[in-house]
Design an enzyme around this catalytic site. Structure first.
Site, PDB file in Angstrom:
ATOM      1  N   HIS A  19       1.744   4.376  -2.945  1.00  0.00           N
ATOM      2  CA  HIS A  19       1.864   5.833  -2.790  1.00  0.00           C
ATOM      3  C   HIS A  19       3.232   6.310  -3.285  1.00  0.00           C
ATOM      4  O   HIS A  19       3.352   7.338  -3.960  1.00  0.00           O
ATOM      5  CB  HIS A  19       1.726   6.230  -1.324  1.00  0.00           C
ATOM      6  N   HIS A  35       3.518   6.687  -6.930  1.00  0.00           N
ATOM      7  CA  HIS A  35       2.826   7.903  -7.351  1.00  0.00           C
ATOM      8  C   HIS A  35       3.771   9.102  -7.250  1.00  0.00           C
ATOM      9  O   HIS A  35       3.780   9.991  -8.108  1.00  0.00           O
ATOM     10  CB  HIS A  35       1.589   8.098  -6.468  1.00  0.00           C
ATOM     11  N   HIS A  64       0.831  -1.201   0.000  1.00  0.00           N
ATOM     12  CA  HIS A  64       0.000   0.000   0.000  1.00  0.00           C
ATOM     13  C   HIS A  64       0.875   1.264   0.000  1.00  0.00           C
ATOM     14  O   HIS A  64       0.710   2.156  -0.844  1.00  0.00           O
ATOM     15  CB  HIS A  64      -0.915  -0.013   1.230  1.00  0.00           C
ATOM     16  N   GLU A  65       1.792   1.322   0.943  1.00  0.00           N
ATOM     17  CA  GLU A  65       2.640   2.520   1.038  1.00  0.00           C
ATOM     18  C   GLU A  65       3.550   2.642  -0.173  1.00  0.00           C
ATOM     19  O   GLU A  65       3.848   3.742  -0.638  1.00  0.00           O
ATOM     20  CB  GLU A  65       3.456   2.504   2.338  1.00  0.00           C
TER      21      GLU A  65
END
Length: 677
Positions: free
Chosen positions: A471, A474, A467-468
């Site tokens: 990010h 991105h 999940h991290e």
């Protein structure tokens, strides 16, 4: 000269952490505020007529070194803080808030911005420039530029007070987390706990010069105890300690702080002409209005509630059959869920953990980024880090061009707040033809290696890391002109799409084959375990969905209405949770007083965005499933239309360009097993 006041003379201009001492930040930040004021004055008093370049673009690139220093300071305050740093944060935050308001409330500067904005139809701007102009204009109009002087003064006072209160809230949660320990001397009390949890607790005790075992409120200590410890009284004790952080009528109590924060936020919104804080926030989100958010949450609640109630009955029946338990309490949930999961799927984290050695999972997520986006990660020992646990990597593309510097910080320690997050030390942007690449960091709290074994992750921690890292991609793959539109600078109900979509690869055989190997034997994870992971992916999903919805509803209850009538934080929270709570309430506990996402982080009136983005991610991943989870063409479409574009266009337009259609909520309901059979 203070080394913080000039570009760092280091490889890739990364922070030279070993040379930075906490007191240096005060002088450096105040000096950069003064320097940036001069830059702003120069823009404001420019004798040339205002245009996009000399006003809008100049504003976006102003205060570059101030941004660098404050990023370093506040990132350290979250991940490696001290009493000295916390005191300095309390001093500097109001000064930074005041400075931001000096810009946003500068009437002459606003007139220049407004002149460009009013002429936008006559300007030949590309979509990114149009978005920057719109964002700059709104940063003034939405923050008081049109207010009379007396109200501008009131707004400044509110913003200063809010900056302080938010910091204090977080400091209180951290202090309560660090203050508690469950000290156990009898091994019998540890029955059911896996060896790694006992070893970690023994080492924790040793580090505190104590005999026996010490458990704390940090997640890697708390979660295994709540999941495996057979001693129900001790589970209750630890759960109550965890759930009353900031709610103990002591110097770290957050109840009054919450009431002050929500009332000040509401007052601020009303000053600016908005009905509530949520109306103000959501104007700049995909959801647009509190009514739309509440409709979205209620719709999901209606669909998830029947499944959640069935699951809770199943769990209650199982606890009754297993241990003659009359009724489930919150400290029983994780324990019996794990037991039932083991029974139904013959799957428990202890069987899985040996296949998820932290270093191998990191290399696996790097490999996945390579297959999808052509990225390569190599250790960068020449890049300094702020703690010995932190690793730095150089990220390049297939042409050996620098993409980003990446920091990874994975283990808990006293000066680090709980949870997991991605952040940046420097954004990406284009200037004078040069593409300045970003410095990105992810911070997690995973079990530390012990004398006997490496850091082994639960499957839940594997998904957290992915999940991290989503990010981080991105941020790392950003490719925009302007820093304020780069990377994760997007609507907050869009920002979770890249992070949540990457979690899907954790369940795919082709991805697991890259990293899920036994830490002792190197043996590949057995395919029957992979199948069980996939089968169990929707286990208790109804209850999980209700939990997430309850947090979103609590957030909206604090921020979507006039909060002045709320006098009792606990009573308010209890009333909101009545719709979603399956377990009995405990009067000693309160979730709001440690709800850092909305009272310390940036998720106020935005917690719903996790579920909102799940709709997007489930819909997006359906395309990957259809084309192949490592289909390069689909990955490049996702990179070109989502990951690299930051906040340069309306997020729904970006999404449609990638997907070819609007997102469909059915994909999420299908994945979660919540569609009617």
């Amino acid at each position: 000269m203070n080394l913080l006041n000039k570009p760092f003379d280091t490889p890739f201009q990364t922070p030279p952490f070993s040379k930075i001492k906490t007191p240096m930040f005060r002088e450096a930040i105040l000096q950069e505020i003064s320097k940036t004021r001069k830059e702003i004055d120069h823009i404001t008093n420019n004798p040339e007529p205002p245009d996009f370049k000399n006003t809008i673009e100049a504003l976006d690139f102003s205060g570059e070194q101030l941004e660098v220093i404050t990023s370093v300071f506040f990132n350290l305050n979250n991940a490696e803080t001290s009493k000295e740093m916390q005191e300095l944060a309390q001093e500097l935050s109001p000064a930074l808030s005041e400075f931001a308001n000096d810009i946003r409330l500068n009437s002459d500067l606003f007139q220049r911005v407004k002149a460009v904005y009013d002429a936008k139809d006559t300007l030949d701007l590309n979509p990114e420039q149009e978005m920057l102009l719109d964002k700059k204009y709104k940063s003034f109009s939405r923050n008081g530029a049109n207010l009379p002087e007396a109200k501008k003064k009131e707004l400044r006072e509110i913003d200063q007070e809010l900056a302080k209160l938010s910091l204090t809230f977080g400091e209180n949660v951290l202090a309560e987390t660090n203050a508690y320990e469950l000290h156990i001397m009898e091994e019998e009390a540890l029955k059911g706990l896996p060896k790694y949890a006992m070893d970690a607790a023994a080492e924790e005790a040793k580090s505190r010069n104590k005999e026996g075992w010490v458990f704390t409120l940090n997640y890697p200590s708390y979660i295994p105890f709540m999941t495996y410890a057979e001693n129900r009284d001790l589970r209750k004790k630890l759960h109550l300690a965890f759930s009353r952080k900031g709610f103990q009528d002591n110097e770290h109590d957050n109840t009054d702080i919450i009431l002050k924060i929500v009332n000040l936020r509401h007052k601020r919104a009303q000053l600016l002409g908005y009905q509530s804080h949520a109306h103000f926030i959501l104007e700049e989100r995909m959801a647009k209005t509190p009514e739309e958010v509440n409709r979205f949450l209620e719709d999901l609640l209606e669909k998830a509630s029947p499944a959640a109630k069935r699951e809770f009955k199943q769990l209650s029946d199982f606890a009754r059959e297993t241990d003659s338990l009359d009724h489930l309490e919150k400290w029983d949930g994780a324990y019996y869920t794990e037991k039932l999961k083991q029974k139904l799927f013959e799957l428990d984290d202890e069987k899985l953990k040996p296949y998820f050695q932290l270093e191998k999972v990191i290399n696996g997520v790097f490999d996945i980024a390579g297959k999808l986006y052509g990225l390569y990660f190599t250790p960068a020992p020449e890049v300094e880090t702020y703690h010995q646990d932190v690793k730095a990597y150089k990220v390049v593309d297939e042409n050996e061009e620098l993409v980003a510097i990446f920091y990874a910080d994975f283990h808990p320690r006293e000066g680090k707040r709980n949870g997991a997050w991605m952040t940046s030390f420097k954004p990406q942007y284009m200037r004078e033809g040069k593409n300045s690449r970003p410095h990105i960091s992810i911070v997690c709290n995973f079990t530390k290696p012990t004398a006997n074994e490496p850091s082994l992750l639960t499957f839940n921690e594997v998904t957290t890391l992915f999940h991290e890292f989503g990010h981080a991609l991105h941020g790392m793959l950003a490719n925009t002109e302007y820093p304020s539109l780069s990377g994760t600078s997007v609507y907050w109900d869009f920002v979770e799409l890249p992070s949540q979509v990457l979690e899907n690869w954790c369940y795919e055989k082709e991805a697991l084959e890259l990293f899920a190997r036994h830490y002792k034997t190197g043996e590949m994870i057995p395919m029957d375990l992979v199948e069980k992971i996939k089968e169990s992916a929707t286990f208790m999903e109804g209850m999980q969905t209700l939990r997430q919805l309850s947090f979103g509803m609590l957030d909206m209850s604090w921020h979507g209405y006039d909060p002045s009538g709320i006098k009792d934080v606990k009573a308010h929270e209890k009333a909101v949770f009545e719709k979603t709570d399956l377990y009995p309430d405990n009067p000693e506990t309160c979730m709001s007083t440690a709800f850092a996402h909305i009272f310390q982080g940036g998720y106020s009136a935005g917690y719903y965005s996790y579920k909102w983005a799940e709709v997007l991610d489930a819909d997006a991943f359906e395309l990957f499933k259809e084309k192949g989870v490592f289909d390069r063409e689909t990955a490049i479409r996702f990179k070109d239309h989502v990951l690299s574009r930051g906040g340069t266009e309306d997020p729904m337009e970006l999404y449609r360009r990638f997907r070819g259609k609007d997102p469909q909520p059915e994909a999420l309901l299908k994945r979660a097993g919540l569609l009617e059979k």
